[in-house]
Scaffold this active site. Sequence first.
Site, PDB file in Angstrom:
ATOM      1  N   ASP A   9      27.418 -10.276  -6.666  1.00 27.37           N
ATOM      2  CA  ASP A   9      27.054  -9.535  -7.869  1.00 27.37           C
ATOM      3  C   ASP A   9      28.216  -8.640  -8.298  1.00 27.37           C
ATOM      4  O   ASP A   9      29.007  -8.202  -7.460  1.00 27.37           O
ATOM      5  CB  ASP A   9      25.817  -8.687  -7.544  1.00 27.37           C
ATOM      6  CG  ASP A   9      25.344  -7.834  -8.695  1.00 27.37           C
ATOM      7  OD1 ASP A   9      25.446  -8.267  -9.854  1.00 27.37           O
ATOM      8  OD2 ASP A   9      24.859  -6.715  -8.429  1.00 27.37           O
ATOM      9  N   ASP A  11      27.933  -5.626 -10.846  1.00 24.08           N
ATOM     10  CA  ASP A  11      27.544  -4.222 -11.014  1.00 24.08           C
ATOM     11  C   ASP A  11      26.868  -3.691  -9.755  1.00 24.08           C
ATOM     12  O   ASP A  11      25.862  -4.230  -9.310  1.00 24.08           O
ATOM     13  CB  ASP A  11      26.613  -4.065 -12.211  1.00 24.08           C
ATOM     14  CG  ASP A  11      27.263  -4.530 -13.501  1.00 24.08           C
ATOM     15  OD1 ASP A  11      28.491  -4.456 -13.593  1.00 24.08           O
ATOM     16  OD2 ASP A  11      26.536  -4.987 -14.398  1.00 24.08           O
ATOM     17  N   ASP A 134      22.889  -5.782  -5.095  1.00 27.86           N
ATOM     18  CA  ASP A 134      22.285  -4.474  -4.833  1.00 27.86           C
ATOM     19  C   ASP A 134      20.825  -4.423  -5.287  1.00 27.86           C
ATOM     20  O   ASP A 134      20.161  -3.420  -5.070  1.00 27.86           O
ATOM     21  CB  ASP A 134      23.093  -3.347  -5.497  1.00 27.86           C
ATOM     22  CG  ASP A 134      23.108  -3.446  -7.013  1.00 27.86           C
ATOM     23  OD1 ASP A 134      23.373  -4.556  -7.532  1.00 27.86           O
ATOM     24  OD2 ASP A 134      22.877  -2.433  -7.687  1.00 27.86           O
TER      25      ASP A 134
END
Length: 177
Positions: A9, A11, A134
């Site tokens: 990922d 961000d 996240d």
Amino acid sequence: MKKDSIAIDMDGVMADVEAHFLSWFNKEYLTSLTHEDLKGKSESKAFPVKGIIKKYANTPGFFESVPVMEGAVEAVKKLQQTYDVYVVSAAMEFPNSLIEKRNWLKKHFPFIDWRNIILCGSKHIINTDYMIDDHPKNLDPFKGETLLFEAFHNIKIKNHSRAKNWNDVLNYFDVNS
């Protein structure tokens, strides 16, 4: 022999959006919110101004100016030596972010081939061997092995292996030499 693959990922994993949101918020509202102030709160409740994260995420220039997560560049280079690495971002929610994210990757991760960048609407179609993210909502339906990259909003999540930083990621994949 085919290499195992990793979806990473952007961000909150490669790009330190948490620090960026804090910086923008503190500057705009003349406050001094810290990482500790956000810890354990959902993204929608972390900041005292409703909708501020979406506002910033829709602001031109936001994604292109996000700082790189400490250790990310070196770690991704190490992972590429053993794995096929793909950057995966559910960027369609913020259409202005598409070109900015591509430019950000070109600037900070120029060694990642454009064919290994996936900007999508939902990550449920991703079929790599591993996923680092996240957000549990992206990891929960994933069929491969998952690694939750620690962020203020996922502190209480216990159902995934966890990495507090990029050094933990390298240790998880046993490529830290």
